[in-house]
Structures are given as structure tokens and as C-alpha cells.
Design a protein around this motif. Structure first.
Motif, mmCIF file in Angstrom:
data_model
loop_
_atom_site.group_PDB
_atom_site.id
_atom_site.type_symbol
_atom_site.label_atom_id
_atom_site.label_comp_id
_atom_site.label_asym_id
_atom_site.label_seq_id
_atom_site.Cartn_x
_atom_site.Cartn_y
_atom_site.Cartn_z
ATOM 1 N N MET A 82 0.892 -1.071 0.169
ATOM 2 C CA MET A 82 -0.141 0.023 -0.003
ATOM 3 C C MET A 82 1.037 1.326 -0.005
ATOM 4 S SD MET A 82 -2.858 -1.671 -0.062
ATOM 5 C CE MET A 82 -3.992 -0.146 0.268
ATOM 6 N N PRO A 83 0.474 2.458 -0.222
ATOM 7 C CA PRO A 83 1.122 3.505 -0.382
ATOM 8 C C PRO A 83 2.085 3.921 0.923
ATOM 9 C CG PRO A 83 -0.765 4.146 -1.267
ATOM 10 C CD PRO A 83 -1.078 2.535 -0.748
ATOM 11 N N ASN A 84 1.527 3.486 2.293
ATOM 12 C CA ASN A 84 2.258 3.623 3.233
ATOM 13 C C ASN A 84 2.446 2.506 4.298
ATOM 14 O OD1 ASN A 84 -0.394 3.619 4.232
ATOM 15 N ND2 ASN A 84 -0.469 5.773 4.969
ATOM 16 N N HIS A 85 1.963 1.405 3.781
ATOM 17 C CA HIS A 85 2.246 0.239 4.589
ATOM 18 C C HIS A 85 2.412 -0.898 3.917
ATOM 19 C CE1 HIS A 85 -2.155 0.552 4.497
ATOM 20 N NE2 HIS A 85 -2.178 -0.689 4.794
ATOM 21 N N LEU A 86 2.650 -2.127 4.244
ATOM 22 C CA LEU A 86 2.597 -3.468 3.298
ATOM 23 C C LEU A 86 1.951 -4.629 4.450
ATOM 24 C CD1 LEU A 86 5.077 -5.548 3.908
ATOM 25 C CD2 LEU A 86 6.203 -3.501 2.965
ATOM 26 N N HIS A 87 1.331 -5.455 3.551
ATOM 27 C CA HIS A 87 1.129 -6.952 4.420
ATOM 28 C C HIS A 87 1.905 -8.058 3.584
ATOM 29 C CE1 HIS A 87 -2.256 -4.778 6.205
ATOM 30 N NE2 HIS A 87 -2.756 -4.199 5.007
ATOM 31 N N ILE A 88 2.155 -8.741 4.485
ATOM 32 C CA ILE A 88 3.030 -9.834 3.768
ATOM 33 C C ILE A 88 2.676 -11.211 4.448
ATOM 34 C CG2 ILE A 88 5.082 -9.306 5.130
ATOM 35 C CD1 ILE A 88 6.705 -10.407 2.911
ATOM 36 N N LEU A 89 2.317 -12.459 3.650
ATOM 37 C CA LEU A 89 1.864 -13.660 4.371
ATOM 38 C C LEU A 89 3.137 -14.627 3.848
ATOM 39 C CD1 LEU A 89 0.034 -15.858 5.590
ATOM 40 C CD2 LEU A 89 -1.036 -15.544 3.212
ATOM 41 N N PHE A 90 3.841 -15.303 4.877
ATOM 42 C CA PHE A 90 4.890 -15.928 4.254
ATOM 43 C C PHE A 90 5.196 -17.348 5.515
ATOM 44 C CE2 PHE A 90 6.782 -12.510 7.092
ATOM 45 C CZ PHE A 90 7.353 -13.141 8.012
ATOM 46 N N LYS A 91 5.639 -18.314 5.159
ATOM 47 C CA LYS A 91 6.019 -19.237 6.200
ATOM 48 C C LYS A 91 7.341 -18.996 6.694
ATOM 49 C CE LYS A 91 5.118 -23.826 5.828
ATOM 50 N NZ LYS A 91 5.476 -25.288 5.421
ATOM 51 N N GLN A 92 7.450 -18.711 8.143
ATOM 52 C CA GLN A 92 8.635 -18.616 8.773
ATOM 53 C C GLN A 92 9.653 -19.574 8.553
ATOM 54 O OE1 GLN A 92 7.691 -17.187 12.621
ATOM 55 N NE2 GLN A 92 9.691 -17.542 13.430
ATOM 56 N N ILE A 93 10.859 -19.133 8.445
ATOM 57 C CA ILE A 93 12.184 -19.982 8.539
ATOM 58 C C ILE A 93 13.341 -19.611 9.157
ATOM 59 C CG2 ILE A 93 11.768 -21.288 6.205
ATOM 60 C CD1 ILE A 93 13.730 -19.425 4.782
ATOM 61 N N LYS A 94 12.955 -18.373 9.814
ATOM 62 C CA LYS A 94 13.983 -17.830 10.585
ATOM 63 C C LYS A 94 13.094 -17.060 11.731
ATOM 64 C CE LYS A 94 17.555 -16.680 7.273
ATOM 65 N NZ LYS A 94 18.608 -15.549 6.733
ATOM 66 N N PRO A 95 13.812 -16.709 12.818
ATOM 67 C CA PRO A 95 13.094 -16.145 13.879
ATOM 68 C C PRO A 95 12.308 -14.767 13.401
ATOM 69 C CG PRO A 95 15.195 -16.706 14.777
ATOM 70 C CD PRO A 95 15.078 -16.761 13.493
ATOM 71 N N ILE A 96 11.066 -14.296 13.671
ATOM 72 C CA ILE A 96 10.318 -13.385 13.141
ATOM 73 C C ILE A 96 11.003 -12.013 13.541
ATOM 74 C CG2 ILE A 96 8.892 -13.288 15.306
ATOM 75 C CD1 ILE A 96 7.427 -12.858 11.672
ATOM 76 N N SER A 97 11.592 -11.822 14.487
ATOM 77 C CA SER A 97 12.255 -10.524 14.694
ATOM 78 C C SER A 97 13.450 -10.274 13.933
ATOM 79 C CB SER A 97 12.877 -10.498 16.198
ATOM 80 O OG SER A 97 13.600 -11.479 16.479
ATOM 81 N N GLN A 98 14.183 -11.353 13.600
ATOM 82 C CA GLN A 98 15.521 -11.317 12.674
ATOM 83 C C GLN A 98 14.865 -11.061 11.211
ATOM 84 O OE1 GLN A 98 17.885 -14.733 13.031
ATOM 85 N NE2 GLN A 98 18.831 -14.235 10.899
ATOM 86 N N THR A 99 13.666 -11.762 10.747
ATOM 87 C CA THR A 99 13.262 -11.424 9.512
ATOM 88 C C THR A 99 12.685 -10.058 9.263
ATOM 89 O OG1 THR A 99 12.408 -13.951 9.331
ATOM 90 C CG2 THR A 99 11.428 -12.365 7.925
ATOM 91 N N ILE A 100 11.922 -9.615 10.317
ATOM 92 C CA ILE A 100 11.457 -8.172 9.994
ATOM 93 C C ILE A 100 12.741 -7.242 9.977
ATOM 94 C CG2 ILE A 100 9.832 -6.387 11.084
ATOM 95 C CD1 ILE A 100 8.629 -8.904 9.458
ATOM 96 N N LYS A 101 13.451 -7.336 11.116
ATOM 97 C CA LYS A 101 14.936 -6.470 11.183
ATOM 98 C C LYS A 101 15.595 -6.359 9.853
ATOM 99 C CE LYS A 101 18.734 -5.407 13.764
ATOM 100 N NZ LYS A 101 19.592 -5.869 15.164
ATOM 101 N N SER A 102 15.749 -7.564 9.350
ATOM 102 C CA SER A 102 16.424 -7.549 8.118
ATOM 103 C C SER A 102 15.876 -6.896 7.025
ATOM 104 C CB SER A 102 16.662 -9.169 7.775
ATOM 105 O OG SER A 102 17.189 -9.340 6.386
ATOM 106 N N LEU A 103 14.351 -7.379 6.774
ATOM 107 C CA LEU A 103 13.666 -6.747 5.617
ATOM 108 C C LEU A 103 13.674 -5.151 5.808
ATOM 109 C CD1 LEU A 103 10.377 -9.135 5.531
ATOM 110 C CD2 LEU A 103 12.388 -8.747 3.926
ATOM 111 N N LYS A 104 13.356 -4.777 7.187
ATOM 112 C CA LYS A 104 13.313 -3.271 7.021
ATOM 113 C C LYS A 104 14.586 -2.623 6.890
ATOM 114 C CE LYS A 104 9.687 -2.794 10.613
ATOM 115 N NZ LYS A 104 9.224 -2.237 11.846
ATOM 116 N N ALA A 105 15.862 -3.143 7.582
ATOM 117 C CA ALA A 105 16.882 -2.255 7.649
ATOM 118 C C ALA A 105 17.381 -2.256 6.223
ATOM 119 C CB ALA A 105 17.937 -3.333 8.307
#
Length: 172
Positions: A90-113
Motif C-alpha cells: 500500500m502507499p504507506n504500509h505493507l502486508h505480507i504472508l509467509f512461512k517463517q524459516i528464521k526468527p520473526i524478529s530477525q526476519t523483520i529487522k532484516s527486511l526493514k533495514a
């Protein structure tokens, strides 16, 4: 009145996760008040935030070249960071559906950074791009999966945006 605590992020390796995160500049006084509200259940709070953000222009940087970059970026992380099912940008946010293969905090931190660095370059901006927190929900069963998938699929349409450039699914 019952107080609702902020729920912890749930690490569920091998489970499907529904995650939402938003641009830092999309957080205004209304969103901040919802985020700190203790009167709403987490899921209802997230629904109200998403509904508001779908119509807000605050922090709406996920368009044009940034949209193209982020779309490709999310797909290139498939099988290394997560097993991607679908997403909508979306213009100011996103939604994502995935199967987790790494810790969630590590996944999101990596994507965001990694994405923030490139998006700031594209926008000729500096500083914090993504809001600090994110919403995550472990998918409970097939019915929940279908409901979340449909929500992601319909989010751009509901906001009158071009679904072809914003929505991705392994099923299409």
C-alpha cells in the motif's frame, strides 16, 4: 475496564505469519493514539489502523520507483528469509504472508533495514524510514489462512489502487 497488554511477537518456525509494517511518517496523532490504546483488542486495533492508513497520505512513499523496488525486493527474499506466499504494498504500509524459516524478529529487522537503506537512497532521504513496531499474527488453520490471504488480495482494490502493481501471490 479491562486493560489489554501489548502482545509479544510469536516465533513459530515453520508456521505461516501475517505481518504488517508501515512507514515511520505514516504515524500521526490518530495512529499513535490507537497504538497506545488499551481499550481495543490487538486485532481490532490493527484493523482500525489499516483502514485509516488505506486512506491516509501520510508517509505514502511506496509508489513509483520505490514500489517497483520493494515489490522485487520482497520476492528476492523468498526461500532465504521466508517462504513467500503473498503480499500487497500500500502507499504507506505493507502486508505480507509467509512461512517463517528464521526468527520473526530477525526476519523483520532484516527486511526493514535492507529496504530502508535503498528506499532512502531512491527518495533522497535519510533517517528512519519504517516505523519501529510491526503487527504479526500466526496463522491458526486453513480458514484463517484463507481469510488473511483474501484480506491481502483485496486490500489494494478496497483502496482503489492498481492491484497488478501492488499484489503478489504464488497462486497467480
Amino acid at each position: 475496564m479491562q486493560k489489554h497488554k501489548k502482545l509479544p511477537h510469536i516465533d513459530a518456525d515453520g508456521y505461516y505469519q501475517f505481518v504488517t509494517f508501515r512507514t515511520n511518517d505514516s504515524i500521526d496523532a490518530y495512529i499513535a493514539s490507537l497504538l497506545t490504546s488499551t481499550n481495543l483488542k490487538s486485532s481490532h486495533k490493527q484493523y482500525k489502523i489499516d483502514e485509516y492508513l488505506d486512506n491516509s497520505k501520510n508517509g505514502a512513499y511506496l509508489t513509483g520507483g520505490v514500489l517497483t523496488y520493494l515489490y522485487d525486493f520482497l520476492k528476492t527474499n523468498d526461500k532465504t528469509t521466508y517462504e513467500l506466499i503473498s503480499f500487497v504494498i500500500m502507499p504507506n504500509h505493507l502486508h505480507i504472508l509467509f512461512k517463517q524459516i528464521k526468527p520473526i524478529s530477525q526476519t523483520i529487522k532484516s527486511l526493514k533495514a535492507r529496504s530502508a537503506k535503498e528506499i532512502n537512497l531512491l527518495l533522497e532521504k535519510s533517517g528512519k524510514f519504517w516505523a519501529s513496531d510491526y503487527y504479526d499474527k500466526v496463522i491458526r488453520d486453513d480458514e484463517h489462512f484463507a481469510k488473511v490471504y483474501k484480506y491481502i488480495q483485496n486490500n489494494a482494490l478496497k483502496a482503489n489502487l492498481n492491484i497488478n502493481e501492488r499484489f503478489y501471490s504464488i497462486y497467480t
